[in-house]
Design a protein around this motif. Structure first.
Motif, PDB file in Angstrom:
ATOM      1  N   PRO A  68       0.901  -0.976  -0.024  1.00 21.47           N
ATOM      2  CA  PRO A  68       0.164   0.122   0.726  1.00 21.47           C
ATOM      3  C   PRO A  68       0.514   1.271   0.066  1.00 21.47           C
ATOM      4  N   ASP A  69       1.899   1.544   0.696  1.00 27.70           N
ATOM      5  CA  ASP A  69       2.887   2.144   0.465  1.00 27.70           C
ATOM      6  C   ASP A  69       3.704   2.737  -0.588  1.00 27.70           C
ATOM      7  N   LEU A 108       0.979   3.937  -3.112  1.00 26.11           N
ATOM      8  CA  LEU A 108       0.849   5.674  -3.436  1.00 26.11           C
ATOM      9  C   LEU A 108       1.668   6.584  -4.018  1.00 26.11           C
ATOM     10  N   PRO A 114      -4.549   3.500  -9.447  1.00 27.23           N
ATOM     11  CA  PRO A 114      -5.141   3.014  -8.967  1.00 27.23           C
ATOM     12  C   PRO A 114      -6.420   1.523  -9.112  1.00 27.23           C
ATOM     13  N   ASN A 166      -9.291  -3.681  -5.441  1.00 22.18           N
ATOM     14  CA  ASN A 166      -8.799  -2.543  -3.920  1.00 22.18           C
ATOM     15  C   ASN A 166      -7.874  -2.107  -4.772  1.00 22.18           C
ATOM     16  N   LYS A 167      -8.134  -0.832  -4.552  1.00 16.57           N
ATOM     17  CA  LYS A 167      -7.322  -0.061  -4.690  1.00 16.57           C
ATOM     18  C   LYS A 167      -5.801   0.145  -3.884  1.00 16.57           C
ATOM     19  N   ARG A 168      -6.328  -0.031  -2.737  1.00 17.45           N
ATOM     20  CA  ARG A 168      -5.440  -0.011  -1.790  1.00 17.45           C
ATOM     21  C   ARG A 168      -4.116  -0.916  -2.151  1.00 17.45           C
ATOM     22  N   HIS A 169      -4.140  -2.028  -2.674  1.00 18.18           N
ATOM     23  CA  HIS A 169      -3.030  -3.381  -2.513  1.00 18.18           C
ATOM     24  C   HIS A 169      -2.940  -3.770  -4.098  1.00 18.18           C
ATOM     25  N   ASN A 181      -2.615  -1.575  -8.369  1.00 15.41           N
ATOM     26  CA  ASN A 181      -2.222  -0.914  -9.203  1.00 15.41           C
ATOM     27  C   ASN A 181      -2.298  -1.154 -10.927  1.00 15.41           C
TER      28      ASN A 181
END
Length: 119
Positions: free
Chosen positions: A56-57, A60, A71, A76-79, A81
């Motif tokens: 996730p970091d 971003l 994203p 899941n846009k956190r995990h 790309n």
């Protein structure tokens, strides 16, 4: 990188398989390790895009630094790309594929990870 190059690179990673499991999206290819997906790619579409798992970091940071990294589409846009392949150096795309593969392998049961290490 080309579509055949992406497929060959993904399949060259230890224990990887290729599948097209989505009947409503017949052109969408998934690459798996240990039965878990680490890459989605519509190999016949242009521009060529690949969706990859990402810390996730890092996800971003990559999105901020590269307009070609957005994203994950329908993921899941956190995990995840989605990367427009031709807009990044081939070496970077390969590194992102490896990172995604490594994240998925790290989440596999220990016995499966050991089996992959020995193959």
């Amino acid at each position: 990188m080309t579509a055949p190059g992406i497929a060959a690179y993904c399949l060259g990673l230890n224990g990887t398989s290729e599948d097209t499991p989505f009947p409503r999206s017949p052109g969408l290819t998934v690459f798996k390790v240990g039965g878990r997906i680490f890459a989605f790619c519509a190999l016949g579409e242009l521009p060529l895009k690949i969706s990859l798992k990402c810390d996730p970091d890092d996800a971003l940071r990559l999105r901020e630094a590269h307009p070609a990294v957005v994203p994950g589409w329908h993921l899941n846009k956190r995990h995840w790309n989605t990367v427009t392949v031709g807009e990044l150096p081939a070496r970077m795309v390969r590194e992102l594929i490896e990172d995604s593969y490594d994240l998925v392998v790290a989440g596999l049961p220990k016995a499966e990870r050991l089996r992959l290490d020995r193959a």
